[in-house]
Design a protein around this motif. Sequence first.
Motif, short mmCIF file in Angstrom:
data_model
loop_
_atom_site.label_atom_id
_atom_site.label_comp_id
_atom_site.label_asym_id
_atom_site.label_seq_id
_atom_site.Cartn_x
_atom_site.Cartn_y
_atom_site.Cartn_z
N GLU A 379 -16.19 -27.23 4.24
CA GLU A 379 -14.76 -27.14 4.51
C GLU A 379 -14.04 -28.36 3.96
O GLU A 379 -14.31 -29.49 4.36
N GLY A 380 -13.16 -28.13 2.99
CA GLY A 380 -12.37 -29.23 2.42
C GLY A 380 -13.12 -30.06 1.39
O GLY A 380 -12.50 -30.91 0.73
N ASN A 381 -14.43 -29.87 1.24
CA ASN A 381 -15.19 -30.66 0.28
C ASN A 381 -15.52 -29.80 -0.94
O ASN A 381 -16.52 -29.09 -0.97
N TYR A 382 -14.66 -29.87 -1.94
CA TYR A 382 -14.87 -29.08 -3.15
C TYR A 382 -15.81 -29.78 -4.14
O TYR A 382 -16.39 -29.14 -5.00
N THR A 383 -15.93 -31.09 -4.03
CA THR A 383 -16.62 -31.88 -5.05
C THR A 383 -18.11 -32.07 -4.80
O THR A 383 -18.79 -32.70 -5.59
N LEU A 388 -14.26 -30.23 -8.88
CA LEU A 388 -13.15 -30.07 -7.94
C LEU A 388 -12.56 -28.66 -8.09
O LEU A 388 -12.36 -27.95 -7.10
N ILE A 389 -12.28 -28.27 -9.35
CA ILE A 389 -11.80 -26.91 -9.60
C ILE A 389 -12.88 -26.17 -10.40
O ILE A 389 -14.03 -26.15 -9.99
N THR A 390 -12.51 -25.53 -11.48
CA THR A 390 -13.50 -24.86 -12.32
C THR A 390 -14.40 -25.89 -13.01
O THR A 390 -14.06 -27.07 -13.10
N SER A 391 -15.52 -25.43 -13.51
CA SER A 391 -16.40 -26.28 -14.30
C SER A 391 -16.55 -25.68 -15.69
O SER A 391 -16.24 -24.50 -15.91
N ARG A 392 -17.00 -26.50 -16.61
CA ARG A 392 -17.22 -26.02 -17.98
C ARG A 392 -18.20 -24.85 -17.96
O ARG A 392 -19.18 -24.86 -17.23
N CYS A 393 -17.93 -23.83 -18.76
CA CYS A 393 -18.77 -22.63 -18.79
C CYS A 393 -20.21 -22.98 -19.15
O CYS A 393 -20.46 -23.71 -20.11
N GLY A 394 -21.15 -22.48 -18.36
CA GLY A 394 -22.56 -22.57 -18.72
C GLY A 394 -23.27 -23.86 -18.38
O GLY A 394 -24.36 -24.11 -18.91
N TRP A 455 -14.75 -21.12 -7.47
CA TRP A 455 -14.86 -22.52 -7.12
C TRP A 455 -14.24 -22.83 -5.76
O TRP A 455 -14.57 -23.83 -5.14
N LYS A 456 -13.37 -21.95 -5.25
CA LYS A 456 -12.70 -22.21 -3.97
C LYS A 456 -13.34 -21.45 -2.81
O LYS A 456 -12.87 -21.56 -1.68
N ASP A 457 -14.40 -20.66 -3.09
CA ASP A 457 -14.96 -19.77 -2.08
C ASP A 457 -16.25 -20.32 -1.46
O ASP A 457 -17.03 -21.00 -2.14
N PRO A 458 -16.51 -19.99 -0.19
CA PRO A 458 -17.78 -20.40 0.45
C PRO A 458 -18.94 -19.56 -0.07
O PRO A 458 -18.76 -18.59 -0.83
N ALA A 459 -20.14 -19.91 0.36
CA ALA A 459 -21.37 -19.32 -0.19
C ALA A 459 -21.43 -17.81 -0.05
O ALA A 459 -22.00 -17.12 -0.90
N LYS A 460 -20.87 -17.25 1.03
CA LYS A 460 -20.93 -15.81 1.24
C LYS A 460 -20.38 -15.05 0.05
O LYS A 460 -20.91 -14.01 -0.36
N TYR A 461 -19.30 -15.56 -0.55
CA TYR A 461 -18.61 -14.82 -1.61
C TYR A 461 -19.28 -14.95 -2.97
O TYR A 461 -18.89 -14.24 -3.91
N ILE A 462 -20.25 -15.83 -3.13
CA ILE A 462 -20.91 -15.95 -4.43
C ILE A 462 -22.23 -15.18 -4.46
O ILE A 462 -22.97 -15.24 -5.44
#
Length: 494
Positions: A379-383, A388-394, A455-462
Motif C-alpha cells: 500500500e503506497g509503496n510503488y517503488t 514508480l510508474i511503468t518500466s521499460r518493456c522486457g 504498475w498501480k495494481d496489487p498482486a491479485k490483478y497480475i
Amino acid sequence: MMKKIFFLSMIVLSLTTVSCSSIRGTLGNVKDKIGSMLGVGSKMAKTTGGEVTGISGTPVNEPTPYGMTLVQRGSIRVGDEKNDSLWGTGAPSRDISVEAFWMDETEVSNAKYRQFVFWVRDSIIRERLADPAYGGDETYKITEDEYGEPITPYLNWKKPIPWKKPSEDEQRAIESVYITNPITGEKMLDASQMNYRYEIYDHTQAALRKNRLNPEERNRNTDIPVDYDAVVTISKDTAYVDDEGGIVRETINRPLSGPYDFLNTYIVNVYPDTTCWVNDFPNANNETYMQLYFSHPNYDNYPVVGVTWEQANAFCAWRTDYLLAGMGPQAKWIQRYRLPSEAEWEFAARGKDGNRFPWEQSDTKSEAGCYYANYKPDEGNYTKDGSLITSRCGIFSANTNGLYDMAGNVAEWTSTVYTEAGVLQMSDMNPDLQYRAAKEDPYSLKKKTTRGGSWKDPAKYIQGATRSYEYQNEARSYIGFRCVRTYTGTDRRK
C-alpha cells in the motif's frame, strides 16, 4: 426418367439392326465419348493412373514477424474456480482450445506507436502538397498505372517531404499540421488533425446464411417455403469528417443490398491522451509524465499508454496495411494484425504449463527478494519492485512462451466484450465475443476486457486468470496493448 429409358432403348434397337463390326464401332464411339466426358483420356489421368491425387500448391513458410513470438496451438482451463475471501468469486472457468498465433513479445512501445502517429502526419502533409491550394505538386500522388491507365489516386510515399529546404507553398503545407502554444510559443503537432481512416470487411457477417443475397440460400430446411420478399436488415459502421473538421460516426441499419454492406469505415483520432496522467490521479504531481512520457526519447521503449481500445484497433489496421504494402504475392496469405481475444491472452500469459502467474513460482518475488513483475507490492509503496510508474518493456524475464510483461507494467486491451459470464457464453474453440459499440449505444455496452494488471495494481490483478475491464473510448495511464496475428501454418511444434 422417361427420357433416359427412351435413350437406352434407342441404343439397344440400333445395336440389334447392325453388323458385328458396326456394333464394335458403335461401342467404341460411345466409349470414347464417355471417356472424353470423364476425362479418362486426359494426360493427367494417364499420369496418375486415373486416381484423384489432388492439386498441390507451393508451401508457404511464414517468416517470424518482427518482434513477435509464436504461441503454439493448445488447450487450457481458463479462469479460476477458487473463491477469494478478499476479492470475491473466481473468474468463469472452462476448458478451451485455441489455434496457434503470433504475439508481440512486449507491449507496443511509445516509439512504435509514435511511428504510427508520424505516418498519419506525413500522409496529411503529402495530401496537402498535392492540393492546388498548397502548390498542387501532382507527383505526390499516383494517378496512373504502369501502362498509363487511370487508377484510383493514392499517395506516392517514394517522394520525400522537403523538410529542409521547402518552397513557400511546401512550407505552408508542412506548417499546416502544427500549432503554436499561445502561452509558451512552442510549436507542436496539432493532435486534433491526427485522424486515421481505415476500412474493415466483416467476413463473418458476410458469411452468415441469414445474410445471403439469394433468399434460397438462407435456410436449408426444404420444409420451409422460401420467402423471396423477406427483408434482411444489416448494421454498417461508417464515418466521415464534417465541414467543421469533426469526426462523425454512424451505425446505419438498412436493408441488405450487396457485399459492400459488410465493409465498415472508421475514422479515429490516434494521438494518445497524454492528460490521462493527471486525470487518473487527482491531487498528484504527474505533470512531468503528461508533458514527456509519450514524446521524450528516454521513454521510447516504455509501453504506450493513454490509448483507447478504438485507437489500439486503428493501430492494428495500420500495421497490417503497412506490412502488406511492403510484401509481394505472398501478402494474400497474411492474416491481419489484431488485438488478442481474452482467451488467447490468458492462454499465452500462463505459459506452457498453465501457471497461475507467467512464471513458475507461486509468489511474486524470488527468495532473494527480486520481483518478477512491475506492480504495486504494498500500500503506497510503488517503488519496491524498482519502478514508480511503468518500466521499460522486457526488463523482467519472459515466460515459457517467450513473452515479456504478461503480468504488471500495463494492463492490456483484448478484443473481447466484458461480461460476467465470460468464456461460459462462448465457444470452447477459439472463444471470443466481439461487439464494436456504436456511439449511441448505452455506455454499459462499451465494456472491453483488459488483462494482466498494471504498475498501480496489487498482486491479485497480475494473475493470469484475473479479469478486468475498461470502456472502449477511455484512455488510461495504466492500459496499453500488444498485437497478435493468426498463424497461417498447419503445425509447427518444436
